[in-house]
Scaffold this motif. Structure first.
Motif, PDB file in Angstrom:
ATOM      1  N   GLY A 730       6.852   4.306  -0.509  1.00  0.00           N
ATOM      2  CA  GLY A 730       7.272   4.689  -1.843  1.00  0.00           C
ATOM      3  C   GLY A 730       6.147   4.563  -2.856  1.00  0.00           C
ATOM      4  O   GLY A 730       4.974   4.424  -2.524  1.00  0.00           O
ATOM      5  N   SER A 731       6.530   4.603  -4.130  1.00  0.00           N
ATOM      6  CA  SER A 731       5.560   4.442  -5.209  1.00  0.00           C
ATOM      7  C   SER A 731       6.201   3.594  -6.299  1.00  0.00           C
ATOM      8  O   SER A 731       7.376   3.735  -6.617  1.00  0.00           O
ATOM      9  CB  SER A 731       5.131   5.801  -5.773  1.00  0.00           C
ATOM     10  N   GLY A 732       5.404   2.686  -6.851  1.00  0.00           N
ATOM     11  CA  GLY A 732       5.901   1.795  -7.897  1.00  0.00           C
ATOM     12  C   GLY A 732       5.470   0.370  -7.654  1.00  0.00           C
ATOM     13  O   GLY A 732       4.832   0.044  -6.639  1.00  0.00           O
ATOM     14  N   SER A 733       5.825  -0.496  -8.564  1.00  0.00           N
ATOM     15  CA  SER A 733       5.370  -1.887  -8.514  1.00  0.00           C
ATOM     16  C   SER A 733       5.992  -2.680  -7.371  1.00  0.00           C
ATOM     17  O   SER A 733       5.532  -3.782  -7.067  1.00  0.00           O
ATOM     18  CB  SER A 733       5.700  -2.581  -9.841  1.00  0.00           C
ATOM     19  N   HIS A 734       7.021  -2.145  -6.725  1.00  0.00           N
ATOM     20  CA  HIS A 734       7.726  -2.858  -5.660  1.00  0.00           C
ATOM     21  C   HIS A 734       7.082  -2.666  -4.296  1.00  0.00           C
ATOM     22  O   HIS A 734       7.489  -3.315  -3.326  1.00  0.00           O
ATOM     23  CB  HIS A 734       9.169  -2.346  -5.582  1.00  0.00           C
ATOM     24  N   THR A 735       6.100  -1.767  -4.160  1.00  0.00           N
ATOM     25  CA  THR A 735       5.543  -1.423  -2.858  1.00  0.00           C
ATOM     26  C   THR A 735       4.488  -2.430  -2.410  1.00  0.00           C
ATOM     27  O   THR A 735       3.902  -3.154  -3.221  1.00  0.00           O
ATOM     28  CB  THR A 735       4.909  -0.026  -2.891  1.00  0.00           C
ATOM     29  N   MET A 736       4.239  -2.458  -1.124  1.00  0.00           N
ATOM     30  CA  MET A 736       3.197  -3.320  -0.573  1.00  0.00           C
ATOM     31  C   MET A 736       1.821  -2.888  -1.092  1.00  0.00           C
ATOM     32  O   MET A 736       0.944  -3.730  -1.316  1.00  0.00           O
ATOM     33  CB  MET A 736       3.221  -3.252   0.957  1.00  0.00           C
ATOM     34  N   GLU A 737       1.628  -1.590  -1.290  1.00  0.00           N
ATOM     35  CA  GLU A 737       0.348  -1.101  -1.807  1.00  0.00           C
ATOM     36  C   GLU A 737       0.114  -1.585  -3.231  1.00  0.00           C
ATOM     37  O   GLU A 737      -1.002  -1.979  -3.600  1.00  0.00           O
ATOM     38  CB  GLU A 737       0.323   0.430  -1.750  1.00  0.00           C
ATOM     39  N   ALA A 738       1.180  -1.570  -4.058  1.00  0.00           N
ATOM     40  CA  ALA A 738       1.054  -2.075  -5.426  1.00  0.00           C
ATOM     41  C   ALA A 738       0.759  -3.563  -5.430  1.00  0.00           C
ATOM     42  O   ALA A 738       0.017  -4.069  -6.287  1.00  0.00           O
ATOM     43  CB  ALA A 738       2.336  -1.780  -6.199  1.00  0.00           C
ATOM     44  N   LEU A 739       1.329  -4.282  -4.471  1.00  0.00           N
ATOM     45  CA  LEU A 739       1.067  -5.720  -4.345  1.00  0.00           C
ATOM     46  C   LEU A 739      -0.420  -5.975  -4.086  1.00  0.00           C
ATOM     47  O   LEU A 739      -1.043  -6.848  -4.709  1.00  0.00           O
ATOM     48  CB  LEU A 739       1.927  -6.289  -3.214  1.00  0.00           C
ATOM     49  N   LEU A 740      -1.008  -5.199  -3.183  1.00  0.00           N
ATOM     50  CA  LEU A 740      -2.429  -5.352  -2.871  1.00  0.00           C
ATOM     51  C   LEU A 740      -3.302  -4.970  -4.066  1.00  0.00           C
ATOM     52  O   LEU A 740      -4.299  -5.650  -4.371  1.00  0.00           O
ATOM     53  CB  LEU A 740      -2.787  -4.495  -1.656  1.00  0.00           C
ATOM     54  N   ASP A 741      -2.945  -3.882  -4.748  1.00  0.00           N
ATOM     55  CA  ASP A 741      -3.719  -3.462  -5.919  1.00  0.00           C
ATOM     56  C   ASP A 741      -3.681  -4.527  -7.008  1.00  0.00           C
ATOM     57  O   ASP A 741      -4.697  -4.813  -7.659  1.00  0.00           O
ATOM     58  CB  ASP A 741      -3.176  -2.134  -6.461  1.00  0.00           C
TER      59      ASP A 741
END
Length: 787
Positions: A730-741
């Motif tokens: 997905g996209s947004g602050s809840h994603t694992m990618e957002a966590l890493l960023d």
């Protein structure tokens, strides 16, 4: 059965004596008449069982038997008894004989269930078994499908769904509706349950009174006819800066070199979607974006116009999170994915004019395209003005559906879908997919009607409208039926753009479908090399996934099914190394598709139909759903390992200087993925040690499998604000990618970083994975509560 035998006995008895000779019970009393031997028989009734024998005076039934019985009557009696016996035996044998049905296995699913004959009402009352038709093995099914999907049939159907040259089929247009009626007509002719799902959406159209314009200084560069739907409207002026494809890496090149605030970015089409280019530009403070097709990526005439959309999302952006049905109360709402800056496509000829007027430094080598000019970044006095005008108009769009119902779990279904609308001819974008959709529906329907194919689960065939605007039709349908789709629609197969080249096969999918895709590629004949399967084409690589699989993009029609609805989804295509250049142009024609496939477009279409058809049939046919929960767990584990690595780097860099570094622990996140692994092993153990011919057991196991993708949707964000809630894709602050960023931003002490928000993100990810693992265990009493 007893009633039938009694009736036969009565009939024969009446033939000889006119009265029945058989009674349930009787009482004998000697009569004093000396002239004859008379036996008085009292009929016993059901009432006798309750109230006892009748009292004197009650009606009696008697008959008189002559003492001299002839030998002829004795022979008749013996013959009648024999006839009754033979007749009763034959009726009993025919009625009670059970069919010899081969046993099936949930694990291998090598055969399909048999199709029973429809019992009569009398048979149903008696509870009789019915005769079964011969079953089909999986090889029988794949061979039948292959026989029914021919290149000649595809070519004929392709002609049926190709509109005359010059007739458009943009969403909501007469051409779109004409095609919708054709698809609906095919479904009805196949005797499929079919229906039309109408939505009222807002679609932007260019203004005929105020054309879009681009000026360099005071000189007009052009008035492009192409446009980007959902762009902000108005005028914007700023320094023009050439920034390659507009990827974040491209824009970061300008850090400490050129301030991109209030600039107009000139970008090449390709690599990422139009919407992502505009969103990236807005992050850097640009006021407008111009996008052109560079000859290095799009080898066509310089006057070709580009069409697309810039909504960073899917569906109608003016009804975010809810469907645009006719009676919906539309609030004044907008999707957060709508751009706040102007966006416009221009032709390559217009871009060449701008480059020729630009000054500044030379562009880096990796920025250079293939225009006959010098690529420069632009100087401070190179001012460009962009004018974008469009009007929002309500349009009726129609999604068309047809279903082949399953015999055992008809409430569970695979959805196979294709976009129907397009800007321009849209041959590769929509016509091929629509043709494959109706050809698959026709082939499988015929297999059910004529070849005794019986599927456990249902197949839903969907023709979507407004796909060019960002999967609007498909997304609005999902938003309208989110609760109905949960635990029912368990896979989506996308047919858009499946044939655009002749040298490679590419796919993007949920990890749950990787193993099914591999097994399918092992069986489908390769259109590249005669005598090989599609998987054989990749035997030179140890890992078939590397050359075949790629990340699913947001503008993929399958993306909202996975990221919005939590439905395992797949898209695939036959293609080239470079992207098909004609999407979103007037050049997406049959002529260009023929050239791109070396005139083998029909053969590639048949191979694509076999891939989609075999996957769909396997999902609808097998006792156990062929979705690999362990493979999905491996992808989650990769992200958790990456988070572990970044946390360790963060701690070693900041150490005692950061309160967050002191308290931050990956223990619970590691425990959550460990629980998922144990749940996956427990599921396999359940499969290995259960009676898998038990339908109820199979359904319980399938319930555990189906929930995995859906449970990776974060429950901590709203569908309206963050529709793509999947923590991996997905996209947004809840994603694992957002966590890493965010972790990297904290490491660099970036001003936008927030420790409290990060700790919340960390908790969201942990508990989403843990909840998914808990549900995978099954019943509440089976869950691992160690965490």
């Amino acid at each position: 059965m007893a009633a039938t035998i009694n009736q036969a006995r009565t009939s024969i008895s009446k033939m000889f004596n006119g009265e029945p000779r058989s009674y349930t019970r009787f009482n004998l009393a000697q009569n004093s008449d000396a002239d004859s031997s008379q036996v008085e028989m009292k009929l016993s009734t059901d009432v006798d069982d309750e109230v006892g024998n009748p009292e004197d005076g009650q009606a009696r039934v008697t008959y008189t038997q002559s003492p001299l019985r002839t030998y002829k009557n004795i022979c008749y009696l013996a013959l009648g008894t024999l006839v009754v016996f033979i007749l009763g035996y034959l009726v009993g044998y025919v009625s009670h004989r059970k069919p010899d049905v081969a046993s099936t296995s949930c694990l291998t699913a090598s055969t399909v269930p048999t199709v029973p004959t429809v019992p009569s009402k009398e048979d149903q009352d008696e509870g009789l078994a019915v005769e079964a038709l011969p079953s089909l093995s999986w090889n029988d099914i794949t061979n039948l499908l292959e026989q029914k999907l021919s290149s000649s049939a595809f070519s004929t159907r392709f002609s049926d769904f190709s509109l005359p040259r010059g007739v458009g089929h943009e969403a909501g247009s007469d051409g779109d509706i004409e095609l919708a009626n054709k698809v609906l007509g095919v479904f009805k002719d196949l005797n499929m349950k079919s229906w039309n799902d109408k939505h009222i959406v807002k679609l932007p159209r260019p203004s005929s009174d105020n054309p879009n314009k681009v000026l360099f200084g005071t000189e007009e560069i052009g008035t492009p006819k192409g446009y980007l739907a959902y762009s902000e409207v108005g005028n914007a002026t700023g320094r023009v800066v050439y920034a390659n494809y507009g990827e974040l890496d491209n824009l970061s090149y300008f850090d400490k070199k050129i301030d991109l605030k209030s600039s107009v970015l000139l970008l090449r089409a390709g690599k990422i979607s139009f919407a992502e280019k505009v969103a990236n530009a807005a992050k850097y403070g640009a006021v407008a974006v111009l996008i052109y097709p560079d000859p290095d990526d799009h080898n066509f005439v310089g006057s070709t116009e580009l069409y697309g959309h810039v909504h960073l999302g899917s569906g109608d952006p003016y009804t975010p999170g809810f469907p645009s049905f006719e009676h919906t109360q539309f609030p004044p709402a907008k999707s957060s994915g709508l751009p706040t800056i102007l966006a416009q496509t221009i032709t390559a000829d217009m871009a060449l004019k701008i480059f020729q007027k630009m000054g500044g430094d030379l562009a880096p080598k990796n920025f250079k395209g293939n225009l006959v000019t010098t690529y420069k970044l632009g100087s401070a006095d190179n001012m460009v003005t962009v004018t974008v005008s469009s009007t929002l108009a309500e349009a009726d769009i129609h999604n068309i559906f047809g279903v082949i119902k399953g015999s055992e779990e008809s409430d569970r279904y695979v959805v196979i879908g294709a976009q129907r609308d397009s800007w321009g001819p849209g041959v590769a974008k929509s016509t091929v997919g629509t043709t494959l959709l109706v050809e698959l529906a026709s082939a499988i329907s015929e297999m059910v009607r004529k070849d005794h194919l019986s599927l456990r689960r249902s197949l839903v065939f969907a023709s979507w409208s407004a796909g060019e605007y960002g999967s609007v039709g498909a997304t609005e349908w999902q938003e309208g039926y989110l609760s109905s789709l949960n635990m029912r629609a368990f896979t989506y197969i996308n047919l858009d753009g499946v044939v655009v080249g002749r040298t490679k096969f590419k796919a993007s999918a949920s990890p749950l479908l990787y193993d099914l895709l591999k097994n399918t590629l092992m069986q489908v004949k390769s259109p590249f090399h005669a005598g090989k399967t599609l998987l054989d084409d990749y035997t030179t690589s140890r890992d078939w996934e590397t050359p075949v699989l790629e990340a699913m993009k947001m503008d993929d029609a399958a993306y909202p099914f996975m990221a919005l609805s939590g439905i395992p989804s797949i898209s695939f295509r036959f293609c080239e190394d470079k992207e098909y250049p004609y999407f979103g142009t007037s050049l997406d024609s049959l002529d260009h598709l023929v050239v791109s496939t070396s005139s083998k477009h029909a053969e590639f279409a048949v191979a694509a139909a076999n891939v989609a058809g075999q996957m769909a049939l396997r999902l609808a046919h097998d006792h156990l759903l062929p979705l690999d929960v362990a493979r999905s767990g491996a992808e989650i584990r990769k992200k958790v390992i990456e988070v572990n690595r970044h946390v360790n780097q963060f701690k070693s860099t900041l150490g005692l200087n950061s309160t967050l570094a002191q308290v931050l622990s990956v223990q619970w996140l590691n425990s959550a993925i460990g629980t998922y692994g144990r749940a996956a092993r427990d599921l396999q153990n359940t499969i290995d040690n259960s009676d898998l011919e038990d339908k109820e057991m199979c359904r319980i196991i399938n319930d555990r499998i189906i929930k995995v993708e859906h449970n990776l949707l974060s429950p901590y964000v709203s569908v309206r604000d963050a529709p793509f809630r999947h923590i991996l894709f997905g996209s947004g602050s809840h994603t694992m990618e957002a966590l890493l960023d965010h972790l990297n931003a904290l490491k660099q002490s970036a001003p936008e970083s927030d420790e409290d928000l990060f700790r919340n993100q960390f908790a969201w990810a942990t508990w989403t994975i843990q909840s998914c693992a808990n549900d995978l265990f099954g019943p509440i009493w089976a869950m691992d509560n160690e965490i």
